[in-house]
Design an enzyme around this catalytic site. Structure first.
Site, PDB file in Angstrom:
ATOM      1  N   ASP A  30      -8.038   4.291  -1.987  1.00  0.00           N
ATOM      2  CA  ASP A  30      -7.500   3.166  -1.213  1.00  0.00           C
ATOM      3  C   ASP A  30      -6.838   2.175  -2.167  1.00  0.00           C
ATOM      4  O   ASP A  30      -7.496   1.675  -3.091  1.00  0.00           O
ATOM      5  CB  ASP A  30      -8.620   2.476  -0.434  1.00  0.00           C
ATOM      6  CG  ASP A  30      -8.101   1.490   0.601  1.00  0.00           C
ATOM      7  OD1 ASP A  30      -6.996   0.946   0.413  1.00  0.00           O
ATOM      8  OD2 ASP A  30      -8.803   1.258   1.598  1.00  0.00           O
ATOM      9  N   HIS A  52      -1.758   0.453   7.498  1.00  0.00           N
ATOM     10  CA  HIS A  52      -2.315   0.765   6.177  1.00  0.00           C
ATOM     11  C   HIS A  52      -2.054   2.237   5.860  1.00  0.00           C
ATOM     12  O   HIS A  52      -1.790   3.057   6.751  1.00  0.00           O
ATOM     13  CB  HIS A  52      -3.816   0.484   6.150  1.00  0.00           C
ATOM     14  CG  HIS A  52      -4.406   0.440   4.769  1.00  0.00           C
ATOM     15  ND1 HIS A  52      -3.789  -0.175   3.702  1.00  0.00           N
ATOM     16  CD2 HIS A  52      -5.572   0.946   4.280  1.00  0.00           C
ATOM     17  CE1 HIS A  52      -4.541  -0.064   2.626  1.00  0.00           C
ATOM     18  NE2 HIS A  52      -5.629   0.620   2.949  1.00  0.00           N
ATOM     19  N   CYS A  65       0.825  -1.221   0.000  1.00  0.00           N
ATOM     20  CA  CYS A  65       0.000   0.000   0.000  1.00  0.00           C
ATOM     21  C   CYS A  65       0.852   1.261   0.000  1.00  0.00           C
ATOM     22  O   CYS A  65       0.517   2.247  -0.677  1.00  0.00           O
ATOM     23  CB  CYS A  65      -0.956  -0.009   1.184  1.00  0.00           C
ATOM     24  SG  CYS A  65      -0.150  -0.127   2.798  1.00  0.00           S
TER      25      CYS A  65
END
Length: 493
Positions: free
Chosen positions: A428, A407, A275
């Site tokens: 996202d 995250h 991520c």
């Protein structure tokens, strides 16, 4: 006829044959371990040889053992040697009563009290043997207590060693677990995971062998050139959102959008750990479309692949940025599945002479663990230079890198509702392209749920953001590099 050597009384043949003797009283408080009751000789042990000799000659009454008679043929006193004849017993009590004790003639059988447990014995030899048993028992108990203590200490030592071994084992397992979780277990990086996941797809029948070989070839080519293959990219979302908000009049009062930015989602090669890299790709996609950063990014004309981004961060470390963070990764990212965060993004951008800052929202500032100050900061970031009263403001501001535990996401805008509440718009990396492409449709009110995050939706304990704001001169870049080194030296004594 056998006579008692002390009192002169005749012993019966049965008593003499059985080894019995006349019983004579001894002081009840006499310390049998210290002196003989007849002569006072000290022996130090319960059965001194002097006392044994006296009791053998005075009490056994045998011809070989009893005291020989005086020349006049009368028995002698065993204490003073005086001839007493048949009056020996009276002589003993008259002259030596302090030795014989309180029991007078004719008071019956003498009893002997054990000085250690107060047990009463009727025979001096029985008392001696009884006292010997006490002493032997004490010696045994002392030795037993010592052995018990040594055994207890040994067991405790073994227990401590076992406990320490178990704790060290648990620590190693927890450390390995963390290494696996954050990609530091040397299990391979993007390439290895990509190939392994494609093989798994083939085994499950979700991918044909032909597709496997084609995607493998494309992946190898992409890695060779250090450029992302673009298979997870979705473009044009900001433009679609701008049109949507201009036509939407329900509950949105105003909205601010970032400059154009592409969405990148995780692939088979970085699923579960990529991520941070994908958010950097999003941020970089916006900077590459802004002429202000052309000079900084002249060597970066396309979106780099994840392994290339890892090498770029390593280059920033070699320049001297964030030595503390570099040591955390052992100065190596390439070929691993290591997670990166706000500090690595800051170091990489600064090494490219892109001016940015890290803002740390280290604790909640609202009720129920919320972060209203984070929302207010984002609103000020986008609205500061855009004071027009337009409902939809498409700014030139780059998107914001947003990090929290486990995250990271990219902030691409913020809504202000008619009731004054704020709502962030987030890209996202975990959202696949198929879902993001739905936002390209004009009727995308349902799809906006993928982007909208209200105040109650962000309740992590801590958040960090990396915000870009211009270009650094070479002197400013050197100063920031030096500052990160000084900061690291202050943290590590």
């Amino acid at each position: 006829m056998l006579l008692c050597g002390l009192c002169g009384r005749a012993l019966s043949p049965e008593a003499a044959a059985a080894g019995n003797r006349c019983r004579h009283p001894w002081p009840a408080n006499l310390d049998l371990r210290l002196c003989c009751p007849l002569c006072g000789a000290t022996g130090g042990r319960p059965r001194c040889e002097e006392r044994r000799r006296h009791t053998d000659t005075a009490e056994l009454g045998s011809p070989a053992a009893r005291r020989p008679p005086s020349p006049e043929g009368l028995p002698e006193c065993p204490f003073c040697g005086e001839a007493a004849g048949r009056e020996l017993e009276a002589h003993l009590w008259a002259r030596h009563g302090h030795v014989l004790g309180d029991l007078g003639p004719g008071n019956g059988e003498q009893l002997y009290e054990c000085p250690m447990c107060s047990l009463t014995c009727t025979n001096i030899q029985i008392l001696e043997e009884h006292v010997d048993l006490h002493l032997e028992e004490n010696s045994f108990l002392e030795g037993g207590n010592m052995r018990d203590l040594e055994l207890a200490q040994q067991l405790q030592t073994e227990e401590d060693k076992w406990q320490k071994s178990e704790e060290e084992k648990q620590e190693r397992e927890e450390f390995k677990k963390l290494q696996r979780q954050y990609g530091l277990d040397n299990s391979g990086g993007y390439k290895q995971q990509f190939l392994k996941n494609m093989e798994r797809e083939v085994d499950r029948g979700r991918m044909q062998p032909f597709d496997y070989h084609k995607r493998k070839a494309d992946m190898m080519e992409s890695l060779a050139f250090g450029i992302d293959d673009g298979k997870t990219k979705t473009s044009g979302i900001i433009e679609a959102l701008c049109k949507y908000y201009q036509n939407e009049n329900k509950d949105v009062r105003r909205v601010w959008l970032s400059a154009r930015v592409d969405h990148f989602h995780s692939s088979l090669g970085d699923r579960g750990w990529g991520c941070g890299y994908r958010n950097f790709q999003m941020l970089l996609s916006s900077l590459l479309q802004n002429s202000l950063y052309n000079d900084c990014l002249r060597d970066t004309t396309a979106i780099p692949s994840i392994p290339k981004i890892q090498s770029m961060i390593e280059d920033a470390w070699r320049e001297g940025f964030d030595p503390h963070g570099a040591s955390h990764f052992n100065n190596r990212l390439h070929g691993s599945k290591a997670w990166i965060g706000a500090c690595e993004i800051y170091s990489l951008l600064t090494s490219l002479r892109i001016k940015c800052q890290i803002i740390d929202f280290h604790k909640p500032t609202g009720p129920t663990g919320t972060h209203p100050r984070l929302f207010e900061w984002v609103l000020h970031y986008y609205s500061a230079d855009n004071g027009s009263g337009a409902k939809v403001v498409c700014t030139s501001k780059p998107p914001i890198y947003l990090q929290h535990e486990g995250h990271s996401r990219t902030v691409v805008g913020i809504e202000e509702k008619k009731n004054k509440t704020l709502c962030l718009l987030l890209f996202d990396p975990g959202c696949p392209s198929q879902e993001m492409q739905k936002l390209l449709e004009q009727n995308s009110d349902t799809s906006l749920k993928l982007l909208r995050k209200y105040l109650g939706s962000l309740k992590e304990k801590q958040y960090q953001i990396v915000a870009v704001d211009g270009v650094l001169a070479l002197e400013e870049k050197a100063a920031r590099c030096h500052a990160s080194q000084v900061l690291t030296s202050e943290k590590i004594p």
